[in-house]
Design a protein around this motif. Structure first.
Motif, PDB file in Angstrom:
ATOM      1  N   PRO A 297       0.817  -1.223   0.000  1.00 38.30           N
ATOM      2  CA  PRO A 297       0.000   0.000   0.000  1.00 38.30           C
ATOM      3  C   PRO A 297       0.846   1.266   0.000  1.00 38.30           C
ATOM      4  O   PRO A 297       1.946   1.290   0.555  1.00 38.30           O
ATOM      5  CB  PRO A 297      -0.789  -0.127   1.310  1.00 38.30           C
ATOM      6  CG  PRO A 297       0.066  -0.975   2.192  1.00 38.30           C
ATOM      7  CD  PRO A 297       0.761  -1.940   1.274  1.00 38.30           C
TER       8      PRO A 297
ATOM      9  N   ILE B 191       0.629   5.274   1.137  1.00 41.45           N
ATOM     10  CA  ILE B 191      -0.110   6.091   2.097  1.00 41.45           C
ATOM     11  C   ILE B 191       0.322   7.537   1.916  1.00 41.45           C
ATOM     12  O   ILE B 191       1.516   7.826   1.855  1.00 41.45           O
ATOM     13  CB  ILE B 191       0.185   5.628   3.539  1.00 41.45           C
ATOM     14  CG1 ILE B 191      -0.157   4.137   3.687  1.00 41.45           C
ATOM     15  CG2 ILE B 191      -0.588   6.458   4.557  1.00 41.45           C
ATOM     16  CD1 ILE B 191       0.414   3.493   4.934  1.00 41.45           C
TER      17      ILE B 191
ATOM     18  N   VAL C  97      -5.109   5.969   1.244  1.00 46.53           N
ATOM     19  CA  VAL C  97      -4.420   4.693   1.037  1.00 46.53           C
ATOM     20  C   VAL C  97      -4.813   4.128  -0.314  1.00 46.53           C
ATOM     21  O   VAL C  97      -5.997   4.105  -0.664  1.00 46.53           O
ATOM     22  CB  VAL C  97      -4.790   3.675   2.136  1.00 46.53           C
ATOM     23  CG1 VAL C  97      -4.093   2.333   1.878  1.00 46.53           C
ATOM     24  CG2 VAL C  97      -4.454   4.202   3.512  1.00 46.53           C
TER      25      VAL C  97
ATOM     26  N   VAL D 293      -9.039  -3.807   6.344  1.00 45.85           N
ATOM     27  CA  VAL D 293      -7.587  -3.887   6.184  1.00 45.85           C
ATOM     28  C   VAL D 293      -7.127  -5.123   6.933  1.00 45.85           C
ATOM     29  O   VAL D 293      -7.308  -5.235   8.147  1.00 45.85           O
ATOM     30  CB  VAL D 293      -6.871  -2.634   6.720  1.00 45.85           C
ATOM     31  CG1 VAL D 293      -5.356  -2.781   6.571  1.00 45.85           C
ATOM     32  CG2 VAL D 293      -7.355  -1.381   5.987  1.00 45.85           C
TER      33      VAL D 293
ATOM     34  N   THR E  90      -4.288  -6.925   8.525  1.00 50.47           N
ATOM     35  CA  THR E  90      -3.012  -6.450   9.032  1.00 50.47           C
ATOM     36  C   THR E  90      -2.409  -7.441  10.019  1.00 50.47           C
ATOM     37  O   THR E  90      -3.047  -8.434  10.374  1.00 50.47           O
ATOM     38  CB  THR E  90      -3.180  -5.047   9.672  1.00 50.47           C
ATOM     39  OG1 THR E  90      -1.898  -4.470   9.908  1.00 50.47           O
ATOM     40  CG2 THR E  90      -3.981  -5.119  10.965  1.00 50.47           C
TER      41      THR E  90
ATOM     42  N   ASP F  25      -2.476  -5.258   4.101  1.00 50.23           N
ATOM     43  CA  ASP F  25      -1.439  -4.391   4.641  1.00 50.23           C
ATOM     44  C   ASP F  25      -0.071  -4.999   4.340  1.00 50.23           C
ATOM     45  O   ASP F  25       0.050  -6.184   4.024  1.00 50.23           O
ATOM     46  CB  ASP F  25      -1.632  -4.228   6.159  1.00 50.23           C
ATOM     47  CG  ASP F  25      -1.116  -2.901   6.698  1.00 50.23           C
ATOM     48  OD1 ASP F  25      -0.397  -2.185   5.976  1.00 50.23           O
ATOM     49  OD2 ASP F  25      -1.444  -2.579   7.861  1.00 50.23           O
TER      50      ASP F  25
ATOM     51  N   VAL G  73      -0.455   0.535   7.161  1.00 50.05           N
ATOM     52  CA  VAL G  73      -1.773   1.175   7.124  1.00 50.05           C
ATOM     53  C   VAL G  73      -2.353   1.226   8.541  1.00 50.05           C
ATOM     54  O   VAL G  73      -2.871   2.256   8.982  1.00 50.05           O
ATOM     55  CB  VAL G  73      -2.728   0.445   6.153  1.00 50.05           C
ATOM     56  CG1 VAL G  73      -4.098   1.119   6.135  1.00 50.05           C
ATOM     57  CG2 VAL G  73      -2.139   0.394   4.752  1.00 50.05           C
TER      58      VAL G  73
END
Length: 196
Positions: free
Chosen positions: A31, A33, A62, A118, A120, A147, A153
């Motif tokens: 990603p 950002i 994002v 997301v 993660t 992520d 993120v």
């Protein structure tokens, strides 16, 4: 007891985030950002959302990929969104995801407010690997951003506990954050707050 529960949750997150040497594979995205990161979320949910230091601030934008490599974006000014951060190894996430999907399948949700997920704190040595298979097995329909291995993120949105919700209005402004699992009535109310 609440303090011990929060401390245990934070320890779980810290352990998951520290497992970098065991991370790898297509379960991670790349990603990008842009914008200023949100302050770290409080250890508790304030009754008045305006007591959260992120209240009224603009989220970072994002651009990421789902598990199939398709682009998924979170951007200020698109539409109201509820962002859900989950981890495959989090037992609270494993309880919450099927509850939310059942609610959505039964016609739940708030018109005009999208849920974006997301994935993660992924770790191939942790339980319930891989996250893509877990979410697919639950029939999870909302879009997912994978992520990166550093949980960039999650960190950019001020996360410290999983699951973690960030609610955003149509201008990209934070209306509420919630560290931890949410019951459906509270989730619906928080989503409705994003519409102004």
């Amino acid at each position: 007891a609440i303090g011990l529960g929060v401390a245990a949750a934070l320890l779980v997150v810290a352990v998951m985030l520290a497992g970098g040497e065991q991370l790898g594979g297509s379960e991670f995205g790349e990603p990008t950002i842009a914008g200023e990161a949100l302050p770290t979320v409080l250890d508790f949910v304030p009754v008045d959302a305006s007591q959260d230091p992120a209240f009224g601030t603009t989220i970072p934008s994002v651009s990421g990929q789902d598990f199939d490599g398709s682009t998924v974006e979170i951007a200020a000014g698109d539409a109201p969104i509820a962002i859900l951060f989950v981890s495959h190894s989090c037992p609270h996430c494993q309880d919450e995801i099927p509850e939310i999907q059942s609610w959505l399948n039964a016609g739940g949700g708030v018109p005009g407010v999208e849920i974006v997920t997301v994935s993660t704190a992924a770790n191939s040595a942790a339980a319930n690997w891989p996250p893509s298979a877990w979410l697919e097995s639950e029939g999870w329909q909302p879009p997912v951003i994978a992520d990166d291995a550093d949980s960039s993120v999650f960190r950019a949105f001020g996360g410290r506990v999983i699951p973690y919700w960030v609610f955003v209005d149509g201008n990209g402004i934070v209306t509420r954050r919630n560290p931890g699992r949410m019951e459906i009535p509270a989730l619906q109310a928080a989503m409705a707050e994003t519409i102004r």
